[in-house]
Design a protein around this motif. Structure first.
Motif, PDB file in Angstrom:
ATOM      1  N   ILE A  12       0.850  -1.201   0.000  1.00 19.09           N
ATOM      2  CA  ILE A  12       0.000   0.000   0.000  1.00 19.09           C
ATOM      3  C   ILE A  12       0.883   1.247   0.000  1.00 19.09           C
ATOM      4  O   ILE A  12       0.640   2.195  -0.759  1.00 19.09           O
ATOM      5  N   ARG A  13       1.939   1.230   0.822  1.00 18.19           N
ATOM      6  CA  ARG A  13       2.839   2.388   0.896  1.00 18.19           C
ATOM      7  C   ARG A  13       3.528   2.615  -0.454  1.00 18.19           C
ATOM      8  O   ARG A  13       3.586   3.747  -0.951  1.00 18.19           O
ATOM      9  N   VAL A  14       4.024   1.542  -1.067  1.00 19.15           N
ATOM     10  CA  VAL A  14       4.710   1.654  -2.360  1.00 19.15           C
ATOM     11  C   VAL A  14       3.741   2.175  -3.430  1.00 19.15           C
ATOM     12  O   VAL A  14       4.100   3.023  -4.251  1.00 19.15           O
ATOM     13  N   THR A  15       2.525   1.684  -3.402  1.00 14.19           N
ATOM     14  CA  THR A  15       1.530   2.111  -4.389  1.00 14.19           C
ATOM     15  C   THR A  15       1.197   3.587  -4.227  1.00 14.19           C
ATOM     16  O   THR A  15       1.114   4.325  -5.212  1.00 14.19           O
ATOM     17  N   LYS A  16       1.032   4.029  -2.995  1.00 10.51           N
ATOM     18  CA  LYS A  16       0.732   5.452  -2.774  1.00 10.51           C
ATOM     19  C   LYS A  16       1.884   6.329  -3.255  1.00 10.51           C
ATOM     20  O   LYS A  16       1.658   7.400  -3.834  1.00 10.51           O
ATOM     21  N   ALA A  17       3.098   5.865  -3.051  1.00  9.41           N
ATOM     22  CA  ALA A  17       4.260   6.622  -3.545  1.00  9.41           C
ATOM     23  C   ALA A  17       4.261   6.669  -5.074  1.00  9.41           C
ATOM     24  O   ALA A  17       4.585   7.711  -5.668  1.00  9.41           O
ATOM     25  N   ALA A  18       3.882   5.565  -5.710  1.00 12.40           N
ATOM     26  CA  ALA A  18       3.806   5.531  -7.179  1.00 12.40           C
ATOM     27  C   ALA A  18       2.734   6.492  -7.683  1.00 12.40           C
ATOM     28  O   ALA A  18       2.926   7.161  -8.711  1.00 12.40           O
ATOM     29  N   ILE A  19       1.627   6.582  -6.967  1.00 15.42           N
ATOM     30  CA  ILE A  19       0.556   7.502  -7.372  1.00 15.42           C
ATOM     31  C   ILE A  19       1.022   8.950  -7.227  1.00 15.42           C
ATOM     32  O   ILE A  19       0.762   9.780  -8.102  1.00 15.42           O
ATOM     33  N   VAL A  20       1.736   9.246  -6.165  1.00 11.92           N
ATOM     34  CA  VAL A  20       2.271  10.597  -5.990  1.00 11.92           C
ATOM     35  C   VAL A  20       3.260  10.918  -7.122  1.00 11.92           C
ATOM     36  O   VAL A  20       3.249  12.026  -7.681  1.00 11.92           O
ATOM     37  N   GLY A  21       4.085   9.945  -7.480  1.00 12.61           N
ATOM     38  CA  GLY A  21       5.038  10.145  -8.581  1.00 12.61           C
ATOM     39  C   GLY A  21       4.328  10.404  -9.900  1.00 12.61           C
ATOM     40  O   GLY A  21       4.737  11.277 -10.671  1.00 12.61           O
ATOM     41  N   ALA A  22       3.261   9.665 -10.144  1.00  9.93           N
ATOM     42  CA  ALA A  22       2.486   9.864 -11.373  1.00  9.93           C
ATOM     43  C   ALA A  22       1.832  11.239 -11.380  1.00  9.93           C
ATOM     44  O   ALA A  22       1.826  11.926 -12.409  1.00  9.93           O
ATOM     45  N   GLU A  23       1.330  11.624 -10.245  1.00 12.14           N
ATOM     46  CA  GLU A  23       0.675  12.934 -10.153  1.00 12.14           C
ATOM     47  C   GLU A  23       1.678  14.055 -10.414  1.00 12.14           C
ATOM     48  O   GLU A  23       1.387  15.003 -11.136  1.00 12.14           O
ATOM     49  N   SER A  24       2.860  13.924  -9.847  1.00 11.64           N
ATOM     50  CA  SER A  24       3.873  14.972 -10.055  1.00 11.64           C
ATOM     51  C   SER A  24       4.397  14.985 -11.493  1.00 11.64           C
ATOM     52  O   SER A  24       4.921  15.996 -11.948  1.00 11.64           O
ATOM     53  N   ALA A  25       4.239  13.870 -12.213  1.00 13.59           N
ATOM     54  CA  ALA A  25       4.647  13.830 -13.621  1.00 13.59           C
ATOM     55  C   ALA A  25       3.564  14.390 -14.536  1.00 13.59           C
ATOM     56  O   ALA A  25       3.763  14.455 -15.743  1.00 13.59           O
ATOM     57  N   GLY A  26       2.433  14.773 -13.958  1.00 15.12           N
ATOM     58  CA  GLY A  26       1.364  15.358 -14.764  1.00 15.12           C
ATOM     59  C   GLY A  26       0.368  14.342 -15.287  1.00 15.12           C
ATOM     60  O   GLY A  26      -0.269  14.567 -16.321  1.00 15.12           O
TER      61      GLY A  26
END
Length: 138
Positions: free
Chosen positions: A46-60
């Motif tokens: 869950i933690r890794v997935t949330k970090a991936a979502i934040v990364g995707a969001e910051s990439a636009g």
């Protein structure tokens, strides 16, 4: 009789060595313990997935890969709901799928941004070439 069973080379009436019986018992015991332990909560996933979502969001990803990004957000919400119900297998599976969707959204976003930057660079080069040709012609 006990001395014979304690001997690792002891072969009973069936011909099987005592160590083979012990190995079989240990294997069965280990499997039984693993079955009783159940699935642990997928907190790390869950933690890794949330970090991936934040990364995707910051990439636009909102702008450049909205479908994949929305899918990632929905699946992590479903995973969290499964965690509440202690359905950890389902939570892990959904969190893994959400991570894949988020990483895809991030990659697509970066690709689109890179393509736009390349187009702008090509337009600048063409503009410069036209300017050079204009100045060099009599």
């Amino acid at each position: 009789m006990l001395m014979e069973k304690a001997n690792p080379n002891y072969e009973g009436r069936t011909g099987m060595k005592w160590t083979n019986h012990l190995s079989a018992l240990l294997t069965i015991g280990g499997l039984a313990l693993a079955g009783c332990a159940g699935t642990p909560p997928p907190n790390e996933q869950i933690r890794v997935t949330k970090a991936a979502i934040v990364g995707a969001e910051s990439a636009g990803a909102h702008q450049f890969a909205p479908l994949e990004f929305r899918s990632a957000e929905e699946k992590i919400k479903q995973a969290e709901a499964a965690m509440q119900k202690e359905d950890y297998d389902k939570a892990r599976r959904l969190a893994e799928q959400a991570e894949v969707d988020a990483r895809l959204a991030e990659a697509r976003s970066r690709r689109v941004k890179t393509e736009k930057a390349a187009q702008e660079l090509n337009q600048s080069i063409e503009t410069l070439q036209r300017e050079i040709e204009r100045r060099s012609s009599p």
